[in-house]
Design an enzyme around this catalytic site. Structure first.
Site, PDB file in Angstrom:
ATOM      1  N   GLU A 104       0.832  -1.199   0.000  1.00 30.47           N
ATOM      2  CA  GLU A 104       0.000   0.000   0.000  1.00 30.47           C
ATOM      3  C   GLU A 104       0.870   1.254   0.000  1.00 30.47           C
ATOM      4  OE1 GLU A 104      -4.112  -0.306   1.898  1.00 30.47           O
ATOM      5  OE2 GLU A 104      -2.886  -1.529   3.248  1.00 30.47           O
ATOM      6  N   GLU A 145      -4.458  -9.447   2.337  1.00 35.02           N
ATOM      7  CA  GLU A 145      -5.296  -9.174   3.507  1.00 35.02           C
ATOM      8  C   GLU A 145      -6.486 -10.121   3.622  1.00 35.02           C
ATOM      9  OE1 GLU A 145      -2.999  -5.318   3.165  1.00 35.02           O
ATOM     10  OE2 GLU A 145      -3.703  -6.899   1.835  1.00 35.02           O
TER      11      GLU A 145
END
Length: 280
Positions: free
Chosen positions: A128, A148
């Site tokens: 990210e 995730e």
């Protein structure tokens, strides 16, 4: 002022702070035995140093890298699990309150260019961070993933909208919904979030070469251009144009000394001698 006279905020050994070239800050995530997994301490170090970087006129570009064999493996899941089991934190409230995102980087809206130098790869929050950098240099064979969903969590620190904007809905879905791992070549050629793929030994030097090319340009013009890029993520074409041209950063370009120096240097057939930009 020179790099040797710069005084960054105090920080722990989890973050290395260096000045490898004039106007360039180098930040190294320094938990190699833990694959540079992000801890609260490292996150606080990054926030303090990056906030200082934003206000330091002599620093025009930052390079972020990781010590050892990987850039960042994401959050320290052991520490996160302990928090969850003990109900120490409300994750949704924490994410909403953390305006700069994971590692104080994944949602940071800096007017100064951010370059990622990626050894080995990046996962979860580490990826990210990369998606919010302006330029990404990766080692050959580096691996990338947003896993995730495999851990019951979400890439909520900015990865979802940034990847969708960069790669498009279907390709972003492939990474986000499957949690699959890709290599540097696919990240560059198919998903489009890596600029250069180089041998592992060349990652940092390639990133530094890009930083030097940036600081050879007017810092006023670079920062105004970066602001235009950020505005374009939120607004349409016409709205971006009006917002950018009327911004303080744009006014600094056209009212400042560096534009005069750039035009004068062109006429005199020499390299310009840029000044540190005035604080906005």
């Amino acid at each position: 002022m020179t790099a040797t006279s710069l005084k960054p905020p105090a920080h722990s050994e989890e973050l290395k702070v260096e000045f490898p070239a004039e106007h360039v800050l180098l930040l190294t995530l320094n938990r190699p035995k833990s694959l540079n997994a992000m801890t609260p301490r490292m996150g606080e170090d990054l926030r303090n140093v990056l906030d200082w970087f934003e206000t330091e006129p002599h620093l025009w570009v930052v390079i972020v890298t990781g010590a050892g064999r990987i850039f960042c493996a994401g959050a320290d899941l052991k520490a996160w699990n302990n928090d969850q089991q003990q109900n120490k934190t409300d994750e949704q409230e924490r994410v909403a309150a953390d305006v700069h995102g994971f590692g104080s980087l994944s949602r940071r809206q800096s007017l100064k260019p951010i370059i990622a130098a990626v050894p080995g790869g990046a996962y979860g929050g580490g990826m990210e961070i990369l998606l919010n950098c302006d330029i990404v240099v990766a080692a050959e064979g580096a691996k990338f993933a947003l896993p995730e969903v495999k851990r019951g969590v979400v890439a909520i620190q900015g990865g979802i909208p940034r990847l969708a904007r960069i790669s498009g809905h279907q390709l972003a879905s492939e990474l986000l919904l499957l949690g699959r791992t890709i290599d540097a070549a696919e990240a560059q050629n198919r998903f489009g979030f890596v600029n250069q793929v180089v041998p592992p030994s060349k990652v940092l030097s390639a990133a530094l070469d890009i930083a030097k090319q940036i600081v050879a340009n007017s810092p006023d013009a670079v920062q105004s251009t970066k602001e235009g890029l950020l505005i374009s993520q939120k607004l349409g074409f016409h709205e971006t144009l009006l917002a950018d041209v009327g911004s303080p950063a744009s006014t600094r370009v056209y009212k400042g000394d560096n534009i005069k120096e750039g035009l004068k240097a062109f006429n005199e057939k020499r390299s310009p001698a840029w000044r540190n930009p005035a604080k906005l």
